[in-house]
Design an enzyme around this catalytic site. Structure first.
Site, short mmCIF file in Angstrom:
data_model
loop_
_atom_site.label_atom_id
_atom_site.label_comp_id
_atom_site.label_asym_id
_atom_site.label_seq_id
_atom_site.Cartn_x
_atom_site.Cartn_y
_atom_site.Cartn_z
N GLY A 38 38.38 39.38 36.58
CA GLY A 38 38.57 40.33 37.93
C GLY A 38 39.27 41.50 36.95
O GLY A 38 39.74 43.17 37.49
N HIS A 39 38.87 42.08 35.71
CA HIS A 39 40.00 42.88 35.28
C HIS A 39 38.74 43.27 33.97
O HIS A 39 39.45 42.97 32.82
CB HIS A 39 41.47 43.00 34.72
CG HIS A 39 42.39 43.81 33.78
ND1 HIS A 39 42.20 44.37 32.72
CD2 HIS A 39 43.18 44.58 34.91
CE1 HIS A 39 42.89 45.48 32.98
NE2 HIS A 39 43.02 45.57 34.06
N PHE A 40 37.53 43.94 34.12
CA PHE A 40 36.90 44.47 35.20
C PHE A 40 35.90 43.33 34.54
O PHE A 40 35.00 43.47 33.38
CB PHE A 40 36.84 45.91 35.56
CG PHE A 40 38.08 46.13 34.98
CD1 PHE A 40 38.93 46.88 36.79
CD2 PHE A 40 38.98 47.18 34.29
CE1 PHE A 40 39.96 47.06 37.11
CE2 PHE A 40 40.53 48.13 33.90
CZ PHE A 40 40.37 47.76 35.53
#
Length: 145
Positions: free
Chosen positions: A48-50
């Site tokens: 999720g990052h990223f």
């Protein structure tokens, strides 16, 4: 004195996916410590990052600094089996370079002050000789209850 991942797990309670120190390269008890974290794309934060451009979150760089400092505390005290190390403050955290999968974070922490159960540190993360992050922080050592 090199400390490998197996021994690191004897000194601090962190485990995957939150163990952020892979090896200690040098330690001078009551003074300083240097270690590394090899950053890999398989780590859960990168989902999720990223997703399109994985970047190591700054807070995890600070956590890696704090974990390395906890190893220094444990080695300085001789053991922390009956103690817990808690982060109290983070001061002047600065992030100067992106850290991404494939990088090796070289982490260095120095004891600035120690009074009773409160320890103050200065720490840096470098990648390829460039400062990626720096911070000062304070930790409290408490007896386990």
């Amino acid at each position: 004195m090199i400390i490998d991942i197996t021994e690191i797990m004897d000194w601090i309670p962190h485990r995957y996916p939150f163990l952020l120190v892979d090896r200690v390269l040098k330690i001078d008890p009551n003074k300083s410590i240097t270690g590394i974290k090899n950053v890999t794309v398989n780590e859960p934060q990168f989902t999720g990052h990223f997703p399109a451009r994985p970047v190591m979150p700054g807070v995890l760089m600070v956590e890696a600094m704090a974990q390395l400092a906890a190893i220094l505390v444990a080695k300085s005290l001789g053991s922390t089996k009956n103690k817990e190390v808690f982060l109290m403050t983070i001061e002047n955290a600065k992030f100067r370079r992106i850290v991404q999968p494939g990088d090796t974070m070289h982490i260095h922490a120095v004891i600035d002050q120690q009074r009773a159960n409160v320890w103050k540190f200065s720490s840096t993360v470098t990648v390829e000789g460039e400062i990626a992050a720096e911070s000062k922080f304070t930790a409290m050592i408490k007896d386990k209850t």
